[in-house]
Design an enzyme around this catalytic site. Structure first.
Site, PDB file in Angstrom:
ATOM      1  N   CYS A  73      54.762  36.808  18.011  1.00  0.00           N
ATOM      2  CA  CYS A  73      53.915  35.901  18.767  1.00  0.00           C
ATOM      3  C   CYS A  73      53.385  36.554  20.034  1.00  0.00           C
ATOM      4  O   CYS A  73      53.440  35.965  21.116  1.00  0.00           O
ATOM      5  CB  CYS A  73      54.684  34.641  19.123  1.00  0.00           C
ATOM      6  SG  CYS A  73      55.221  33.761  17.672  1.00  0.00           S
ATOM      7  N   ASP A  74      52.923  37.773  19.922  1.00  0.00           N
ATOM      8  CA  ASP A  74      52.317  38.450  21.056  1.00  0.00           C
ATOM      9  C   ASP A  74      50.965  38.943  20.588  1.00  0.00           C
ATOM     10  O   ASP A  74      50.885  39.644  19.571  1.00  0.00           O
ATOM     11  CB  ASP A  74      53.196  39.623  21.512  1.00  0.00           C
ATOM     12  CG  ASP A  74      52.709  40.203  22.817  1.00  0.00           C
ATOM     13  OD1 ASP A  74      51.473  40.419  22.960  1.00  0.00           O
ATOM     14  OD2 ASP A  74      53.531  40.448  23.708  1.00  0.00           O
TER      15      ASP A  74
END
Ligand SMILES: *Cc1c(COP(=O)(O)O)cnc(C)c1O
Length: 377
Positions: A325-326
């Site tokens: 989730c980056d």
């Protein structure tokens, strides 16, 4: 390319999750190719490229020396069976207490690139051999190491003079032409600089003995690269051009070139999607990304070869991203990567040439993903 042994391992063991599988037979072959390409040079394997104990043990048994950057790496090389006289502490940025610990462990060869570091070595490792790293511009390298390490040749003269005055053995000059260096002329420029330092110090009565020619030897990713033999010839010619028939001792420090092509990452397609119904660029998300071991895709520097079971099918460029989730976890977007249009969720893909700079770059638990597993066979 993945060797048959690697493919058999993946197909019979069916490891779950992304993993790197490395074939030691390829490392053995690479070592022999370096030996044949530069028979007069000592090989110091750059441990950081892949410190798996099986690799270090194999290389130690083949007679390799080791370039290390920390006390932990020194200990790994010792544990693998290398004696301390086969290990150099090649990092120019060391804590004084780490120098002292390495000295205690028997290490007598240290890299420096400034007077401040020489002073530390003189206090913590009295009488040791030092070599001074000179800057290179890294031109021609896909993963340049310029600026951070080394000093200009004129300053290297000062550094080695001070080292001698402080009771150290000023032993030589080092450089690194940049990793994944495909320009054979890069060594010629750096050797010219090294010779300047030799000459300037000779006038002061200090005789240097060694040139450490670093790493930079490539792995084949998407484009062909020159053979070890071609590198050997170019380097030998450059050495002769600058040093005539009084050749210094030489060292090479291959990292990527020793292990890169020996390893393959097995990964899986987690999602294939688009950002709008009429978009023509697909996003392909793998279960591995920048934080799972593919850090060298930073700035899209290293472009790996990816193979799938659908490689005969028509392919179209897509954005390739990792699972975390980056939003930085995107490997190829500026320069999209062609993959088969039939590629689908759950498909296995192989990322070739990933034996170097992957397992240790992997985050420990970002988003709860476990670090990249490594199988050395
Ligand atoms: C990283 C490193 C190497 C290995 O470089 P490759 O390009 O992987 O061969 C060699 N020497 C030093 C000092 C290094 O830091």
């Amino acid at each position: 390319m993945a060797t048959q042994r690697i493919l058999d391992f993946i197909n019979t063991r069916r490891p779950n999750g992304p993993c790197m599988v490395l074939d030691l037979e390829v490392v053995r072959e690479n070592f022999h190719n370096f030996e044949m390409a530069l028979p007069e040079s000592k090989i110091f394997y750059a441990v950081k490229a892949n410190p798996a104990p099986e690799i270090l043990r194999l290389l130690a048994s083949l007679g390799s020396n080791f370039d290390t950057a920390s006390v932990a790496e020194v200990e790994m090389a010792l544990d693998a069976g290398a004696s301390a006289d086969r290990i150099s502490f090649g990092n120019t940025i060391k804590k004084e207490r780490d120098i002292a610990r390495a000295f205690e462990l028997g290490i007598r060869l240290f890299a420096v690139d400034c007077v401040e570091e020489v002073e530390k070595v003189a206090r913590a490792a009295p009488g040791a051999r030092v070599f001074c790293r000179v800057l290179t511009d890294g031109a021609g390298a896909e993963w340049p190491l310029s600026r951070k390490f080394g000093c200009v040749p004129a300053m290297a003269v000062d550094v080695l003079r001070v080292a001698q005055q402080l009771g150290l053995d000023s032993y030589g000059v080092s450089f690194h032409v940049g990793s994944q260096q495909t320009d054979l002329a890069a060594w010629d420029r750096a050797l010219g600089d090294a010779k300047q330092v030799f000459d300037a110090l000779a006038k002061e009565g200090i005789t240097l003995k060694m040139v450490n020619m670093g790493g930079g030897f490539p792995t084949r990713y998407l484009k062909d690269v020159p053979t070890a033999q071609a590198y050997g010839q170019a380097i030998f010619q450059a050495l002769s051009k600058h040093f005539g028939n009084r050749l210094p001792e030489t060292i090479i420090e291959p990292g990527r070139g020793m292990v890169g092509n020996a390893g393959v990452i097995k990964a899986e397609v987690v999602l294939v999607s688009k950002k709008a119904a009429n978009d023509n660029v697909r996003w392909v998300y793998l279960d591995i990304g920048k934080f799972g071991g593919l850090a060298e895709t930073m700035d899209e520097a290293i472009r790996y070869q990816i193979t799938t079971l659908r490689d005969g099918d028509r392919s179209e460029p897509c954005v390739l991203a990792g699972p975390t989730c980056d939003s930085a976890d995107v490997m190829y977007e500026k320069n999209p990567y062609p993959l088969p249009v039939s590629l689908t969720i759950g498909d296995e893909v192989l990322i070739e040439g990933t034996g170097a700079y992957t397992t240790t770059y992997s985050a420990v638990a970002f988003n709860g993903f476990e670090p990249l597993r490594s199988y050395v066979i």
